[in-house]
Enzyme design. Sequence first.
Site, PDB file in Angstrom:
ATOM      1  N   CYS A 186       0.882  -1.276  -0.011  1.00 36.26           N
ATOM      2  CA  CYS A 186      -0.014   0.188   0.060  1.00 36.26           C
ATOM      3  C   CYS A 186       0.855   1.228   0.080  1.00 36.26           C
ATOM      4  O   CYS A 186       1.677   1.320  -0.839  1.00 36.26           O
ATOM      5  CB  CYS A 186      -1.029  -0.103   1.285  1.00 36.26           C
ATOM      6  SG  CYS A 186      -2.184   1.301   1.319  1.00 36.26           S
ATOM      7  N   ASP A 234      -8.481  -3.698  -7.072  1.00 33.04           N
ATOM      8  CA  ASP A 234      -8.105  -2.527  -6.538  1.00 33.04           C
ATOM      9  C   ASP A 234      -8.071  -1.394  -7.747  1.00 33.04           C
ATOM     10  O   ASP A 234      -7.072  -1.154  -8.153  1.00 33.04           O
ATOM     11  CB  ASP A 234      -6.902  -2.778  -6.081  1.00 33.04           C
ATOM     12  CG  ASP A 234      -6.126  -1.755  -5.218  1.00 33.04           C
ATOM     13  OD1 ASP A 234      -6.634  -0.724  -4.998  1.00 33.04           O
ATOM     14  OD2 ASP A 234      -4.904  -1.615  -5.143  1.00 33.04           O
ATOM     15  N   HIS A 265      -7.425  -5.081  -2.733  1.00 30.91           N
ATOM     16  CA  HIS A 265      -6.157  -4.247  -2.185  1.00 30.91           C
ATOM     17  C   HIS A 265      -5.871  -4.740  -0.628  1.00 30.91           C
ATOM     18  O   HIS A 265      -6.906  -4.723   0.090  1.00 30.91           O
ATOM     19  CB  HIS A 265      -6.460  -2.866  -1.941  1.00 30.91           C
ATOM     20  CG  HIS A 265      -5.510  -1.782  -1.669  1.00 30.91           C
ATOM     21  ND1 HIS A 265      -4.782  -1.069  -2.304  1.00 30.91           N
ATOM     22  CD2 HIS A 265      -4.994  -1.608  -0.158  1.00 30.91           C
ATOM     23  CE1 HIS A 265      -3.842  -0.408  -1.536  1.00 30.91           C
ATOM     24  NE2 HIS A 265      -3.937  -0.544  -0.455  1.00 30.91           N
TER      25      HIS A 265
END
Length: 296
Positions: A186, A234, A265
């Site tokens: 991330c 995502d 994600h």
Amino acid sequence: MSKILKNDIPQEAFDWYDEYAHGAIDRRTFIKKLTSLVAVGYSMSVLTSALLPNYALAEQVSFNDEDIKASYANFDSPMGHGKGQGYLVTPTNKSGKLPVVLVIHENRGLNPYIKDVARRLAKAGFIAFAPDVLFPLGGYPGNDDEGRAMQKSMDKDKVQHDFVAAAEFLKSHKSSNGKLGAVGFCFGGYIVNYLAAVSSDLITAGVPFYGTPAVAELRNNIKAPMLIQLAELDTRVNNTWPDYEKDLVRLQVPYQMFMYKNANHGFHNDSTSRYDKENAELAWSRTLSFFNEKLI
């Protein structure tokens, strides 16, 4: 506590959590959206338990494992916050110079999941170092919401300099073979992309998991081979990939991109229901193979 499967949760709940975790909506709006699912039969306790992390589920390698030694190390960051600290894990069953890997957390500080990732790398024979960007504010607070707010309050340029300093610290470790890998998740995926772009000789190989690219004006510096790990569901991050790929192709950067089918994600994070065991294990095996090829 048993793990709630992602198939038990509607996709929009994962999407709302992603918006909340990345600042697009606040907590009140997030909970309000979840309440709309309660009205059609979902339990709020099940939804929140599934979406919010339970770090007891994430330990794959114990800090007491005899094959590793875990400790903390400080480093200087003169262009960042002055001083930084991270979780340093070394193999105990290997000697001589070893490859080193920087492990970069999400947008909430050095939580137990990321520390476990560092231990997994050490178990596999790498010296791993996971900096805590929240160290100048007292360190990861033990709560993701608080950690996210703390990290959001920090100066972005200083934060980036802290990770550059951490990379330089690890690369120069007395047992380093001089080849530095970086893996991040991330926000940490973004930092991997940034480290590859900010200096052409800082990292030897990078593995960003669902991370956005560095700004376009920095990308001309990228030379390190990259293993890009993306999740099919995502949309936010995936929308940045075509433009990034054009630059990698133009610059003739060696890269591979893997898109993991039906993955959200955060699919590698085994502390929430976003975790996708099959895809996570495949992505991790590819990560280890890539580092073994590029760093040893």
